[in-house]
Enzyme design. Structure first.
Site, PDB file in Angstrom:
ATOM      1  N   ASP A 237       0.687  -1.310   0.058  1.00 24.75           N
ATOM      2  CA  ASP A 237       0.019   0.100   0.032  1.00 24.75           C
ATOM      3  C   ASP A 237       0.964   1.281   0.047  1.00 24.75           C
ATOM      4  O   ASP A 237       0.617   2.132  -0.719  1.00 24.75           O
ATOM      5  CB  ASP A 237      -1.025  -0.106   1.207  1.00 24.75           C
ATOM      6  CG  ASP A 237      -2.083  -0.983   1.094  1.00 24.75           C
ATOM      7  OD1 ASP A 237      -2.400  -1.500  -0.068  1.00 24.75           O
ATOM      8  OD2 ASP A 237      -2.714  -1.025   2.047  1.00 24.75           O
ATOM      9  N   HIS A 260      -3.180   5.093   4.912  1.00 18.96           N
ATOM     10  CA  HIS A 260      -3.343   5.755   3.605  1.00 18.96           C
ATOM     11  C   HIS A 260      -3.346   7.461   4.132  1.00 18.96           C
ATOM     12  O   HIS A 260      -2.753   8.387   3.383  1.00 18.96           O
ATOM     13  CB  HIS A 260      -4.513   5.516   2.953  1.00 18.96           C
ATOM     14  CG  HIS A 260      -4.496   4.022   2.307  1.00 18.96           C
ATOM     15  ND1 HIS A 260      -3.585   3.624   1.451  1.00 18.96           N
ATOM     16  CD2 HIS A 260      -5.525   2.891   2.670  1.00 18.96           C
ATOM     17  CE1 HIS A 260      -3.802   2.305   1.166  1.00 18.96           C
ATOM     18  NE2 HIS A 260      -5.043   1.892   2.033  1.00 18.96           N
TER      19      HIS A 260
END
Length: 297
Positions: A237, A260
């Site tokens: 990610d 994130h």
């Protein structure tokens, strides 16, 4: 100096989106030099260049968009593009979200490998970290340090859970990414499933595209692909998120319990700390802000 790159031929994949549950189709097209990574939706005749200013949401995935186009869960695809050294690409998307496939990036990586990556006749600039940049809050920490190469270290800790602490340092190159990072799947916890569904998330989630943990074990009958699959997936990610810087980064990224949202906040901080890095191209030059649209490789 490293050259810009694109793929040799088109790549196609399709499947359900993790959060929307919608069936989506994606075609990757070769693109000329200086194109950058561009998302395109034919039905809306709309496109956008992938960079940090395109991020519109970071709730359990990275979503990019503009007034006419929004694409959810782009991080796995961007990680493959970045790790495979692809600088210029047009991504045609039919649907609101990049397909989750098996929860990892291994199928996309395999397809890009089969298509092949072609060098282009122009230099690929990159950001070289000169001095440490650190950002932390009550939840985690992200930093970038000078390093001769591209490296990511990620630490995560599952309090009062059998998974405990996971820590991994990874030197980013194409071969090791494909074997060690791309196969790591999205994961979650059984206790959170009801919350996700109640909030309109994970509509397409299943044991076929995510690793699910109870308090004491792995729910999936197939078990884990790696003992530390969770931290490997967080590195996956992170590679995708950090490609949003707009240029490849030469340096050591160290993340502690980041996600994130924190990744995106750190990118914005990095870009404002222009005395801590320089843009290297055919000649070393300092730029006040990287306005290029290339993927982090």
């Amino acid at each position: 100096m490293r050259s810009q790159r694109t793929i040799k031929e088109c790549v196609y994949f399709e499947g359900v989106g993790l959060h929307t549950g919608s069936y989506c189709k994606v075609t990757l097209h070769p693109a000329p030099v200086d194109t950058g990574i561009v998302f395109y939706r034919p039905c809306k005749k709309s496109s956008m260049v992938t960079n940090i200013s395109a991020v519109v949401d970071t709730t359990y995935a990275t979503t990019i968009g503009n007034d006419r186009l929004k694409v959810r869960t782009v991080e796995h695809l961007l990680a493959v593009i970045s790790a495979m050294g692809v600088s210029n690409l047009t991504i045609e998307v039919e649907g609101p979200e990049i397909p989750i496939l098996d929860g990892s990036a291994v199928e996309i990586a395999r397809l890009v490998m089969e298509a092949g990556v072609r060098k282009q006749k122009k230099v690929m600039p990159y950001i070289k970290i000169l001095r440490p940049i650190v950002m932390e809050d009550g939840h985690g920490k992200v930093a970038a340090y000078p390093f001769d190469g591209r490296k990511i270290t990620f630490r995560m800790f599952f309090k009062n859970h059998f998974l405990g602490e996971q820590l991994l340092s990874f030197d980013l190159d194409r071969g090791s990414f494909i074997n060690e990072i791309a196969p790591a799947r999205t994961f979650g916890f059984l206790r959170d499933v009801e919350y996700f569904r109640a909030n309109g998330l994970a509509k397409g989630g299943s044991l076929d595209n995510a690793v699910i943990f109870s308090e004491t074990s792995v729910i999936n009958e197939s078990g884990l692909r790696f003992k530390d699959e969770c931290v490997r997936h967080k590195i996956l990610d992170s590679i995708g998120d950090f490609s949003l810087v707009g240029l490849p980064i030469e340096g050591h990224i160290v993340a502690d319990k980041s996600g994130h949202t924190m990744n995106v906040k750190f990118i914005n901080k990095l870009l404002t700390c222009s005395d801590c890095w320089e843009v290297v191209s055919e000649q070393v030059e300092k730029a006040p802000y990287p306005v290029f649209s290339y993927s982090y490789s």
